[in-house]
Design a protein around this motif. Structure first.
Motif, PDB file in Angstrom:
ATOM      1  N   ARG A 103       2.763  35.018   4.579  1.00  0.00           N
ATOM      2  CA  ARG A 103       2.098  33.978   4.293  1.00  0.00           C
ATOM      3  C   ARG A 103       1.354  33.508   5.794  1.00  0.00           C
ATOM      4  O   ARG A 103       2.125  33.654   6.734  1.00  0.00           O
ATOM      5  CB  ARG A 103       2.985  32.695   3.810  1.00  0.00           C
ATOM      6  N   VAL A 104       0.173  33.659   5.686  1.00  0.00           N
ATOM      7  CA  VAL A 104      -0.557  33.466   6.805  1.00  0.00           C
ATOM      8  C   VAL A 104      -1.627  32.190   6.822  1.00  0.00           C
ATOM      9  O   VAL A 104      -1.806  31.958   5.623  1.00  0.00           O
ATOM     10  CB  VAL A 104      -1.467  34.769   7.157  1.00  0.00           C
ATOM     11  N   GLU A 110      -2.378  30.890   3.077  1.00  0.00           N
ATOM     12  CA  GLU A 110      -2.140  29.505   2.672  1.00  0.00           C
ATOM     13  C   GLU A 110      -3.008  28.545   3.180  1.00  0.00           C
ATOM     14  O   GLU A 110      -3.500  27.471   2.601  1.00  0.00           O
ATOM     15  CB  GLU A 110      -0.844  29.243   3.349  1.00  0.00           C
ATOM     16  N   CYS A 111      -3.755  28.800   4.507  1.00  0.00           N
ATOM     17  CA  CYS A 111      -4.788  28.147   4.803  1.00  0.00           C
ATOM     18  C   CYS A 111      -5.657  28.722   5.947  1.00  0.00           C
ATOM     19  O   CYS A 111      -5.245  29.274   6.876  1.00  0.00           O
ATOM     20  CB  CYS A 111      -3.942  26.883   5.629  1.00  0.00           C
ATOM     21  N   GLU A 121       3.937  25.764   4.304  1.00  0.00           N
ATOM     22  CA  GLU A 121       4.630  26.726   5.284  1.00  0.00           C
ATOM     23  C   GLU A 121       4.171  27.778   5.407  1.00  0.00           C
ATOM     24  O   GLU A 121       3.592  28.319   4.418  1.00  0.00           O
ATOM     25  CB  GLU A 121       5.871  26.656   4.921  1.00  0.00           C
ATOM     26  N   VAL A 122       4.041  28.489   6.692  1.00  0.00           N
ATOM     27  CA  VAL A 122       3.599  29.967   6.675  1.00  0.00           C
ATOM     28  C   VAL A 122       4.402  30.779   7.722  1.00  0.00           C
ATOM     29  O   VAL A 122       5.314  29.974   8.422  1.00  0.00           O
ATOM     30  CB  VAL A 122       2.367  29.976   7.483  1.00  0.00           C
ATOM     31  N   ASP A 123       4.300  31.989   7.541  1.00  0.00           N
ATOM     32  CA  ASP A 123       5.058  32.946   8.138  1.00  0.00           C
ATOM     33  C   ASP A 123       4.567  33.125   9.635  1.00  0.00           C
ATOM     34  O   ASP A 123       4.929  32.940  10.881  1.00  0.00           O
ATOM     35  CB  ASP A 123       5.214  34.606   7.801  1.00  0.00           C
ATOM     36  N   ALA A 156       5.357  26.619  10.675  1.00  0.00           N
ATOM     37  CA  ALA A 156       5.222  27.991  10.859  1.00  0.00           C
ATOM     38  C   ALA A 156       6.395  28.884  11.777  1.00  0.00           C
ATOM     39  O   ALA A 156       6.945  28.083  12.539  1.00  0.00           O
ATOM     40  CB  ALA A 156       4.003  28.435  11.652  1.00  0.00           C
ATOM     41  N   LYS A 157       6.557  29.969  11.317  1.00  0.00           N
ATOM     42  CA  LYS A 157       7.711  30.786  11.938  1.00  0.00           C
ATOM     43  C   LYS A 157       7.098  31.380  13.203  1.00  0.00           C
ATOM     44  O   LYS A 157       7.828  31.415  14.209  1.00  0.00           O
ATOM     45  CB  LYS A 157       8.181  32.049  10.988  1.00  0.00           C
TER      46      LYS A 157
END
Lengths: 374, 261
Positions: B6-7, B38-39, B52-54, B78-79
């Motif tokens: 997920r970005v 995601e965004c 939430e994103v990676d 975010a991770k």
């Protein structure tokens, strides 16, 4: 020819008026590279279309001829993570000619050979070295040259042909069977060498020798460098250093490279590339665990001086060939030669000079405080 | 890889040139089956900043109160946070004059105009949140995006660039305009990666990728520029275009102008 332990070279003369014709004919042997002017002051080896653009009297090229054999940046292999395999990417190299290589740079290549063509040859270097024809050219020193002190001012081998300037042409030394073939194929362009030509050759060499800025013995330099690690020169000069890497990247014998893996977006395949590295960069000494065995600019600065002045056992010379590039192309105007002379003690009188200019000496046997006699 | 990565791509105050650079890459098509956006308002209608994103890419400088809140929110969701471009990493050209009074700068640009948000001095993202990786440049090079993404997609970590533009300038075989023409080239202190784009056209480096982390020798360069006739003010003005927030810059340049003469 090899007779009774004597290597008998072949000498021919290329008359001046045949020079361009000869260069044109060289193209039959492969792509021709030679020094050309690339900017107001600088030269570099470039592919030659019009042979009249070749500079016969250049001081030094910004990139050393090693660039033809050890590419500044190259792909070395492709990998696949899922298959757990890699494939070396070794180009199919076509023959090429590097014309106009100075003696110091020929020694530079010989030094590269001792590293990359040893018992574990570098495949990427080897394939290009085998296809490259080297044609040397005589030169006279400028104020930055010190190949005389490095004993690299005259090349005995490492070239196919070597052209020595005469008033009316070139005295050509033939160095390899390939050199013979090039001459034989173009035999009508050549003449026999006359006694007069030999006199002119001597004259040129004598004049060249006198033109060097320094005539001193650097035989013990590498030991003095190691003994003078606390010398104030190191702090003073490394302070000026930009750590830009120019000295390494223009050096004909620097051979460190950096590798990087570049994965593709498929999450599986990718390539490994390598590029010329510089020991002035922080990452050169960076190892696993974020440790750095050369953590300061000064330690990196010192490393180059020690590396360049260390002893190449196979050739019996230092790794520095005295081409002057690291000084000439230093944006911070740091003089490698002058710093070495500081360490030698020929500049700083606070300590007795290690080298007497009028009395060359070498090794322990010549030292005044050693030897058998009283 | 079963699950998609997920970005998110978020823009603060900037020209949007960084995300445009990334959106224009053909290679992005290869990502579609691996990456879920995601965004990213520029390319995805169904974008939301709250997801939430990676990997979060952030471009632009933090220049309003709202943006302070936004970057904090991104960090929480975010991770991995990647600062993209000079604005996000160094504050951008808009922080060039950061030492001047903010109101004075505001008036120069906007006069008496009123805006709906509360403006503040442009600052790097790192001033407010932890940044995990940086894509330098104005805008960053396409290959830097590809390298970072490719490396993260195989579960590894991309290398930082910690050497100066001079390295790439020499590898390209350029003449050195700093030596030859005495041009105030910032190559020796500027993070590489652009393949010496400007010096290759004979234009001195302006430092858009920012100073090399920890090994930018502003003092040595200032000394060389001084020898070539530049004043302290001229040197600082030039280096500050993209390095106004560098904590060592002024101190190192001052050192040169205090010493001797």
């Amino acid at each position: 020819m090899y007779i009774n332990g004597v290597i008998e070279l072949r000498y021919v003369k290329l008359p001046k008026e045949n020079t361009y014709e000869f260069l044109e004919r060289l193209k039959e042997w492969g792509v021709l590279y030679a020094p050309v002017k690339i900017s107001e002051k600088f030269y570099d080896f470039r592919e030659i279309d019009d042979v009249r653009k070749i500079e016969f009297k250049y001081n030094r090229t910004i990139m050393p001829p090693k660039k033809f054999f050890f590419l500044p940046k190259e792909k070395i292999f492709e990998f696949s993570i899922s298959k757990a395999e890699y494939n070396e990417v070794i180009e199919n190299v076509e023959p090429f000619i590097v014309f106009g290589v100075h003696a110091c740079d020929i020694f530079g290549l010989k030094i590269m050979d001792t590293i990359y063509l040893d018992e574990l040859p570098d495949k990427y270097y080897k394939v290009r070295r085998e296809k490259g024809i080297i044609i040397g050219i005589s030169c006279v020193p400028d104020e930055y040259c010190f190949c005389n002190l490095r004993e690299t001012d005259f090349a005995d081998d490492g070239f196919d042909l070597f052209l020595h300037e005469l008033p009316d042409g070139w005295l050509v030394r033939v160095g390899t069977p390939k050199g013979h073939r090039i001459v034989d194929k173009n035999i009508k362009l050549f003449e026999e060498v006359t006694t007069q030509d030999v006199c002119e050759f001597r004259e040129f060499e004598n004049k060249k020798h006198q033109m060097f800025k320094y005539h001193e013995d650097w035989g013990n330099l590498r030991y003095l460098l190691e003994m003078e690690m606390e010398h104030p020169m190191w702090d003073e000069q490394s302070e000026l250093c930009l750590a830009c890497g120019n000295c390494n990247l223009t050096c004909p014998t620097c051979r460190c490279y950096e590798v990087q893996d570049i994965p593709n977006l498929d999450g599986d395949t990718g390539v490994r590339i390598r590029r010329w590295d510089s020991c002035q960069l922080r990452s050169h000494g960076l190892v696993a665990g974020n440790h750095n065995f050369r953590p300061t600019k000064k330690s990196r600065f010192m490393n180059r001086y020690l590396c360049k002045n260390s002893y190449n056992e196979k050739l019996g010379i230092s790794y520095c060939v005295g081409c002057g590039r690291c000084t000439y192309f230093c944006p911070a105007e740091i003089s490698f030669v002058e710093n070495l002379r500081t360490i030698l003690g020929v500049k700083d009188n606070s300590c007795p000079p290690e080298v007497a200019e009028e009395m060359p000496k070498r090794g322990f046997a010549y030292s005044s405080s050693m030897g058998g006699e009283e | 890889m079963s699950e998609k990565v997920r970005v998110g791509f978020y823009a603060l105050t900037s020209c949007y040139g960084c995300q445009l650079q990334m959106a224009m890459m053909d290679e992005i098509l290869h990502l579609l089956d691996k990456v879920g956006i995601e965004c990213w308002f520029m390319v995805e209608r169904n974008s939301e900043e709250d997801r939430e994103v990676d990997i979060a890419f952030i471009e632009g400088s933090v220049s309003t109160q709202e943006e302070i809140e936004l970057v904090k929110k991104i960090r929480e969701k975010a991770k991995i946070v990647i600062a993209v471009g000079s604005c996000a990493i160094h504050g951008g050209v808009q922080s060039w004059d950061k030492d001047k009074e903010f109101n004075e700068l505001w008036k120069t640009v906007y006069g008496d105009a009123h805006v709906k948000f509360e403006p503040k001095m442009a600052e790097p993202v790192e001033k407010y949140i932890k940044v995990d990786y940086k894509l330098y440049g104005c805008p960053p090079e396409k290959k830097d995006f590809l390298y970072a993404l490719g490396t993260l997609l195989i579960g590894s970590w991309p290398e930082d660039i910690d050497y100066p533009v001079c390295v790439e300038c020499r590898l390209r075989g350029n003449p050195c305009i700093l030596i030859e023409k005495g041009e105030p080239c910032l190559g020796p202190i500027t993070t590489a990666g652009c393949d010496a784009r400007c010096p290759s056209y004979g234009i001195p480096c302006i430092g858009c990728r920012g100073a090399v982390k920890d090994v930018a020798w502003f003092d040595s360069l200032a000394l060389e520029f001084k020898r070539k006739g530049l004043t302290k003010e001229e040197i600082l003005e030039r280096v500050k275009i993209f390095n106004a927030y560098n904590p060592k810059l002024e101190e190192m340049v001052n050192k040169i102008f205090k010493e001797g003469e």
